[in-house]
Enzyme design. Structure first.
Site, mmCIF file in Angstrom:
data_model
loop_
_atom_site.group_PDB
_atom_site.id
_atom_site.type_symbol
_atom_site.label_atom_id
_atom_site.label_comp_id
_atom_site.label_asym_id
_atom_site.label_seq_id
_atom_site.Cartn_x
_atom_site.Cartn_y
_atom_site.Cartn_z
ATOM 1 N N SER A 189 30.145 -30.421 15.603
ATOM 2 C CA SER A 189 29.112 -29.566 16.535
ATOM 3 C C SER A 189 27.972 -29.356 15.675
ATOM 4 C CB SER A 189 28.840 -29.013 17.406
ATOM 5 O OG SER A 189 27.885 -28.183 18.458
ATOM 6 N N GLY A 190 27.000 -29.915 15.223
ATOM 7 C CA GLY A 190 26.325 -29.387 14.553
ATOM 8 C C GLY A 190 26.250 -30.157 13.015
ATOM 9 N N THR A 222 23.133 -36.187 15.294
ATOM 10 C CA THR A 222 21.855 -36.446 16.733
ATOM 11 C C THR A 222 20.699 -36.766 15.246
ATOM 12 O OG1 THR A 222 22.453 -34.959 18.292
ATOM 13 C CG2 THR A 222 20.377 -36.273 18.289
ATOM 14 N N ASN A 240 24.605 -24.545 16.596
ATOM 15 C CA ASN A 240 23.587 -25.878 16.617
ATOM 16 C C ASN A 240 22.337 -25.465 17.306
ATOM 17 O OD1 ASN A 240 21.920 -28.350 16.458
ATOM 18 N ND2 ASN A 240 22.973 -29.515 16.773
ATOM 19 N N SER A 281 21.833 -28.064 19.750
ATOM 20 C CA SER A 281 23.639 -29.035 20.440
ATOM 21 C C SER A 281 23.120 -30.197 21.837
ATOM 22 C CB SER A 281 24.460 -28.092 20.827
ATOM 23 O OG SER A 281 25.583 -28.825 20.646
ATOM 24 N N SER A 282 23.575 -31.624 21.245
ATOM 25 C CA SER A 282 24.005 -32.678 22.007
ATOM 26 C C SER A 282 25.134 -31.996 23.787
ATOM 27 C CB SER A 282 24.128 -33.704 21.588
ATOM 28 O OG SER A 282 23.742 -34.074 20.881
ATOM 29 N N GLY A 339 30.302 -33.052 19.345
ATOM 30 C CA GLY A 339 31.291 -33.280 18.183
ATOM 31 C C GLY A 339 32.319 -32.661 18.932
ATOM 32 N N GLU A 395 34.986 -29.315 19.297
ATOM 33 C CA GLU A 395 34.406 -28.223 19.398
ATOM 34 C C GLU A 395 35.041 -27.617 19.482
ATOM 35 O OE1 GLU A 395 32.320 -28.133 22.635
ATOM 36 O OE2 GLU A 395 30.518 -28.698 22.101
HETATM 37 N N1 LIG Z 1 19.279 -35.206 8.053
HETATM 38 C C1 LIG Z 1 18.950 -34.068 7.626
HETATM 39 N N2 LIG Z 1 18.078 -33.442 7.600
HETATM 40 C C2 LIG Z 1 17.806 -32.695 7.929
HETATM 41 N N3 LIG Z 1 17.932 -31.753 8.668
HETATM 42 C C3 LIG Z 1 19.485 -32.007 9.248
HETATM 43 C C4 LIG Z 1 19.566 -33.276 8.576
HETATM 44 N N4 LIG Z 1 20.627 -33.625 9.198
HETATM 45 C C5 LIG Z 1 21.005 -32.289 10.592
HETATM 46 N N5 LIG Z 1 19.731 -31.237 10.246
HETATM 47 C C6 LIG Z 1 20.098 -30.018 10.757
HETATM 48 O O1 LIG Z 1 21.205 -30.147 11.726
HETATM 49 C C7 LIG Z 1 21.142 -29.567 12.661
HETATM 50 C C8 LIG Z 1 21.571 -30.271 13.138
HETATM 51 O O2 LIG Z 1 21.867 -30.904 14.024
HETATM 52 P P1 LIG Z 1 22.353 -32.557 14.919
HETATM 53 O O3 LIG Z 1 21.164 -31.621 16.334
HETATM 54 O O4 LIG Z 1 22.141 -33.424 14.749
HETATM 55 O O5 LIG Z 1 23.949 -32.145 14.919
HETATM 56 P P2 LIG Z 1 24.896 -33.121 15.741
HETATM 57 O O6 LIG Z 1 25.610 -33.663 15.251
HETATM 58 O O7 LIG Z 1 24.805 -33.752 17.102
HETATM 59 O O8 LIG Z 1 25.316 -31.154 17.050
HETATM 60 P P3 LIG Z 1 26.145 -31.208 18.755
HETATM 61 O O9 LIG Z 1 27.461 -32.352 18.325
HETATM 62 O O10 LIG Z 1 25.992 -30.593 18.962
HETATM 63 O O11 LIG Z 1 25.095 -32.145 18.849
HETATM 64 C C9 LIG Z 1 19.511 -30.973 13.533
HETATM 65 O O12 LIG Z 1 18.741 -29.350 14.409
HETATM 66 C C10 LIG Z 1 18.733 -30.306 11.822
HETATM 67 O O13 LIG Z 1 18.075 -28.778 11.710
HETATM 68 MG MG LIG Z 2 23.629 -33.858 18.353
#
Ligand SMILES: Nc1ncnc2c1ncn2[C@@H]1O[C@H](COP(=O)(O)OP(=O)(O)OP(=O)(O)O)[C@@H](O)[C@H]1O
Ligand SMILES: [Mg+2]
Length: 1078
Positions: free
Chosen positions: A107-108, A112, A157, A160-161, A387, A389
């Site tokens: 997660s994070g 996404t 996050n 977070s999705s 992701g 957790e």
């Molecule tokens: N390539 C990137 N460039 C800039 N910021 C990023 C990038 N990737 C992720 N982030 C930052 O990290 C945060 C978390 O990313 P994201 O929501 O994609 O995580 P995730 O893997 O989908 O988590 P979860 O499993 O909780 O959904 C985003 O809100 C953004 O602020």
């Molecule tokens: Mg996500």
């Protein structure tokens, strides 16, 4: 600008971990760190992309970058997620292979975000056009909507999705997007009613309260204040860097683009508001006689408002919070709910309401974005699932999420590690086995149908009797105790008996990504996912379309007593389908790594990264890649792809494909250690060799393209030239024809003109000649006539020179007179004696003759006319002639009498019985009988008398009685006096001494004076005695009345009565007759 041709150019660290020297965990992490510090967040392991979350925005996602990576070889540029997206899109387009992009990480870690970059890249490079752009826009805009409803701030996050998402993007054969299908996996709905410390509920609640207008909030009966809602956690209600109000606007806009109707959006927001209201409903206990407590709603205001929002009858919902009806075998039993149960029911309703709304939302988006055609589609799937957790307090949701990640890891292992090794063995390539951890054993622990944890949980949930989370744990303890990845305090495995880190109400699983401690509390409930039927029925009764749709089981007509499938079962099934789906596609991996736990840029926590590298199996991944071959391909496609690089294989190789590849590689002098021949595939050890081949191919293709282009251009120019030539011949032929036609017309016109001139000249010449000839002939005739005349005259002169003149004259006169008579005959006037016309004489010397002939003709025609008369008519005309001789031009009364016929008997003496006696007295035939006035000499007045005239006498008789007053023999009548005037007065003068003259003369008056006098005169003249009666016409005459002579004088005057004649006695001797002037 410098053009990169390999990822090795200007490399920071190592771009592809396969090239890392020496390879160890430390050097691996060191390389990641070095690259991360230089904002190089992407690194490859062969075709796998490792993505580090930079926690800051980088300028590597611009439109220029998209162009840079477009249609470039995967290893050509520095590692980038775009290179992977481009590779996947090109394989899909050119090799017709369905693709899936598997994004994993905790997660994070940035899954996404990565999925969005992939989607936006594909959207940027695929086709354009109004329809395609609309599809792209809808696909992209589905993200903000789903994120608002399915994402939340967690401690790991801020976005977070809280649901798993797999999106299939569908393309047509050209690679233009047609639409998409989104599948969602298990929303973490417990978050709706309760959030761990430091976390928030789903974004949409905060976005609605912050971003909606006052009006809208009023409509939804909401307050902008978060603190008023129990379901919203307050400690992190606002998140740094998140603008909820702006996000709300974005979400509404996105909904509009995706195709949500205004009323649908309104319904959705009403449901969100209803969930918030639901959280505010509180219960109080109320004691009942049976000693049990019954729950009652404390403050009904929220309940009322919620019911109003959803169109639910308040009493129905209130009852559903106080009672529960259990139906079994046609029997209904109603039990009361205590306060705890009421709260449970409320939260269950809220969770169900929200999660069903979310599922509906996904389906609704699918409806909008689904492809409109039924033609075969190419598919690119993008998997962004929650992701791995590991929380302090992990529950059923984490268990499910981690299970899903286990499965994904399994796929990764299946396809990258195991598959790879197995393939080498299959292909007979020399290979030293690489040890790696296969997590299939963990998956089995969870999903095994017989004794897997999920199966145990389902068994426990369906078992009759008392079922609690503890009984479930007991079951696990007995069934899974032996499993090497299962740990529990109560399991028979003695080594955990004293493990104080493992509480009694928990079990621990050694996941591929680490050990996770799960607290069993809530497992049974969450797996059952029960919503009291009373509540679903209350929802179904709502006067709200969307709510009704979300609770179909509430329909009393469709009561289903069967238990719905458990949450675990459903999830296992959907994960199974997903895995099957993924296995049919060509996988592309993005492994996301989180650099630190603080969501901060520039911090690289080695231990955290190391942990992720380990559990993601990245080291094994590198090792396998390094030990093996970077690239492999079946001989046929390989030969097909590179056959143009060798003369023997181009354009067709006639032997087996493998031999063709061998010839090709030896011809290209590729070192033998760089490749190995498998049974069906060629294995290329080094990516560089592949680049070499690709580069050669590119150059060759360029040459071939140039050749094709050359031939095509030549052909095109030639055909164009031939066409032009052909056209030119046609045009020239037409033009010549046209020019000749024109010339011919001109010549023809000129010829005609010349011809007409010549003909005219000839004709004129001929005419002149003919005229001349004629004139000559005439002249000759004339001359000859003259000459003959002269001759004849000369010859005959001696014969008629003496009387020729007279004879000619006579002849001429005779001819003229003959002509005159003939002419006269034609111009004779009519036979009427009164016709005075007569032609004029044409010849002067015949004037006398002409007038004489006229007179003779007139006399002749008068005679002819007269010869037609009868005797009677003749007598009448004679009388008329006599009258004319007597009075014409002498008496003014005469002209008026001319037209009146002389009838004679005007009183019808023979017929009238009154005068029968008178008639008999008269011996002779009455010639004239008329009434006249006898003028009295005394006063000049007239007395009417019958005037009879016979051959011998004239008689005056009384008009009334017919008595004879006087009879005068005609010989006694000497003369008659009349005036010249227009009057009827006449005086009969008797001969002196005659017997009838004793009474004197008679002065009479009659309108028919002319007839009377004429008859009198004619009768007198015709009598035997030949008594000539003298007619005296003068305006003054003497009348002998007995003794007196009275002068009768006629004057022209203007008596009062101007139309009649009046006679007045002037004195003894004068009677004056006044006659009106004519
Ligand atoms: N390539 C990137 N460039 C800039 N910021 C990023 C990038 N990737 C992720 N982030 C930052 O990290 C945060 C978390 O990313 P994201 O929501 O994609 O995580 P995730 O893997 O989908 O988590 P979860 O499993 O909780 O959904 C985003 O809100 C953004 O602020
Ligand atoms: Mg996500």
């Amino acid at each position: 600008m410098e053009v990169k041709t390999s990822l090795l150019d200007n490399m920071i660290g190592v771009g592809d971990m396969v090239l890392l020297e020496p390879l160890s965990e430390e050097s691996f992490i060191e390389n990641l760190k070095k690259r991360f510090d230089h904002n190089e967040i992407y690194t490859y392991i062969g075709s796998v992309v490792i993505s580090m979350n930079p926690y800051k925005s980088l300028s590597i996602y611009s439109a220029e970058k998209v162009e840079e990576y477009r249609n470039r070889n995967f290893y050509e540029l520095s590692p980038h997620i775009y290179a992977l997206a481009d590779e996947a899109y090109r394989s899909l387009r050119h090799q017709d292979k369905d693709q899936c992009i598997l994004i994993t990480g905790e997660s994070g870690a940035g899954k996404t975000e990565a999925s969005k970059f992939v989607m936006s890249y594909v959207a940027a490079v695929c086709g354009k056009g109004q329809e395609v752009n609309k599809v792209k826009e809808q696909l992209l805009q589905s993200n903000p909507v789903l994120e608002a409803f399915g994402n939340a701030k967690t401690v790991r996050n801020d976005n977070s999705s809280r649901f798993g998402k797999y999106m299939d993007i569908e393309f047509d054969f050209k690679g233009d997007p047609l639409g998409g299908v989104i599948s969602n996996y298990l929303l973490e709905k417990s978050r709706v009613v309760k959030q761990p410390r430091g976390e928030r509920n789903f974004h949409i609640f905060y976005q609605l309260l912050s971003g909606a207008s006052d009006d809208m909030l009023k409509k939804l009966k909401l307050d902008r204040d978060f603190s008023k809602y129990n379901y919203l956690s307050l400690d992190s209600a606002t998140v740094n860097g998140l603008d909820d109000a702006a996000s709300f606007r974005t979400v509404r806009n996105a909904m509009q683009i995706v195709g949500f109707m205004e009323d649908e959006v309104q319904s959705i927001l009403e449901l969100i508001a209803a969930v918030l209201k639901l959280g505010n409903i509180e219960f109080k206990p109320e004691s009942r006689v049976n000693g049990f407590d019954e729950s009652r709603v404390k403050d009904k205001n929220d309940l009322k408002e919620m019911c109003e929002l959803l169109g639910i009858e308040q009493s129905v919902l209130e009852r559903a919070f106080s009672f529960r009806t259990v139906e079994a075998k046609m029997e209904k039993v109603s039990t009361t709910l205590n306060v705890a149960q009421a709260y449970y029911a409320r939260d269950a309703l809220a969770k169900n309401l929200y999660s069903r709304l979310f599922t509906w939302l996904v389906n609704r988006i699918n409806e909008s974005i689904k492809a409109q055609t039924k033609t075969r589609k190419k598919v690119m799937g993008v998997l962004d699932i929650y992701g791995f957790e590991i929380f302090e307090d992990n529950s059923f949701e984490q268990f499910i999420i981690n299970y899903c990640n286990e499965k994904l890891q399994q796929i990764f292992i299946e396809l990258t590690l195991r598959e790879e090794q197995e393939e080498y063995i299959r292909e007979g390539i020399e290979w030293t086995n690489i040890e790696y951890f296969n997590n299939a054993i963990i998956c089995d622990l969870i999903e095994n149908n017989k004794n897997g944890i999920l199966a145990m949980l389902d068994e426990e949930c369906l078992r009759p009797g008392t079922v609690t989370d503890e009984t479930f744990l007991d079951k696990l303890n007995t069934v899974c105790a032996e499993h090497q990845h299962f740990e529990s305090r109560l399991s028979k495995n003695s080594k955990f008996l004293t493990d104080h880190s493992l509480p009694h109400n928990c079990f621990r699983i050694q996941h591929y990504a680490g050990k996770v401690l799960y607290r069993v509390e809530g497992f049974v409930d969450k797996n059952n996912d029960l919503l009291y039927r009373d509540l679903s029925q209350a929802m179904y009764k709502a006067n709200h379309n969307l709510i009704k749709l979300l609770f179909p089981e509430g329909n009393p007509a469709k009561v289903n007593l069967k238990r719905p499938p458990t949450a675990g079962f459903q999830f296992r099934a959907s994960v199974g389908t997903l895995m099957k789906n993924l296995l049919t596609k060509n996988p592309n991996y993005i492994r996301c790594i989180k650099p630190n736990d603080k969501k901060a840029a520039h911090i690289f926590t080695d231990s955290l990264v190391c942990h992720q590298v380990r559990y993601l199996g990245l080291m094994e991944n590198v090792r396998v890649r390094r030990a093996g071959y970077a690239f492999r391909q079946a001989y046929e496609p390989c030969l097909e792809r590179y056959k143009m690089l060798c003369k023997q294989t181009w354009p067709h190789w006639k032997g087996p494909a493998r031999e063709g590849v061998e010839v090709l590689l030896s011809d290209l002098q590729v070192p033998a250690e760089e490749f190995a021949y498998g049974r069906s595939k060629i294995f290329i050890r080094n990516p560089r060799t592949l680049f070499f081949l690709e580069e050669k191919r590119r150059q060759c293709l360029e040459d071939l393209a140039a050749l094709i282009q050359k031939i095509y251009r030549g052909w095109k120019c030639r055909t164009h030239f031939l066409l032009l030539k052909k056209s030119q011949v046609v045009v020239a032929a037409w033009y010549r024809r046209f020019a000749q036609q024109k010339k011919y017309q001109k010549i023809r016109c000129s010829a005609l003109v010349v011809q007409s001139f010549i003909r005219g000249w000839k004709a004129r010449k001929l005419l002149r000649e003919l005229k001349h000839k004629k004139r000559c002939e005439e002249a000759v005739t004339t001359i000859s006539a003259y000459w003959h005349g002269t001759q004849v005259r000369r010859e005959y002169r001696k014969f008629f020179r003496a009387n020729a003149g007279k004879k000619i004259y006579d002849f001429t006169i005779q001819r003229i007179i003959q002509k005159y008579y003939l002419g006269l005959k034609k111009t004779m006037p009519s036979m009427s004696p009164i016709d005075k016309s007569w032609s004029t004489c044409p010849y002067g010397f015949l004037d006398g003759t002409h007038q004489e002939l006229r007179r003779i003709f007139h006399l002749w025609r008068c005679k002819k006319y007269r010869s037609q008369f009868t005797e009677e008519k003749k007598a009448t005309y004679e009388e008329k002639l006599a009258a004319s001789e007597l009075f014409k031009d002498k008496k003014a009364l005469y002209p008026s009498s001319v037209s009146q016929p002389f009838k004679g008997d005007y009183v019808e003496i023979t017929k009238n019985p009154k005068y029968q006696k008178l008639n008999s007295l008269v011996e002779d035939k009455v010639l004239l009988a008329d009434v006249v006035s006898k003028i009295n000499r005394a006063n000049g007045k007239g007395t009417p008398r019958i005037f009879l005239l016979t051959k011998k006498c004239l008689v005056l008789a009384d008009q009334k009685t017919g008595q004879v007053k006087a009879s005068v023999p005609l010989p006694d009548l000497s003369s008659v006096f009349v005036s010249t005037q227009n009057d009827g007065f006449f005086a009969l003068k008797l001969r002196e001494g005659a017997t009838s003259a004793a009474k004197g003369d008679y002065l009479l008056s009659s309108d028919r004076l002319i007839e009377i006098i004429t008859k009198l005169y004619c009768t007198g003249a015709a009598s035997a005695e030949r008594n000539q009666i003298k007619i005296d016409i003068s305006d003054e005459f003497l009348v002998q009345f007995k003794q007196d002579k009275v002068c009768v004088k006629f004057i022209q005057g203007t008596p009062k009565n101007s139309n009649s004649v009046s006679c007045k006695r002037k004195n003894n001797r004068l009677l004056e007759v006044s006659v009106p002037s004519p």
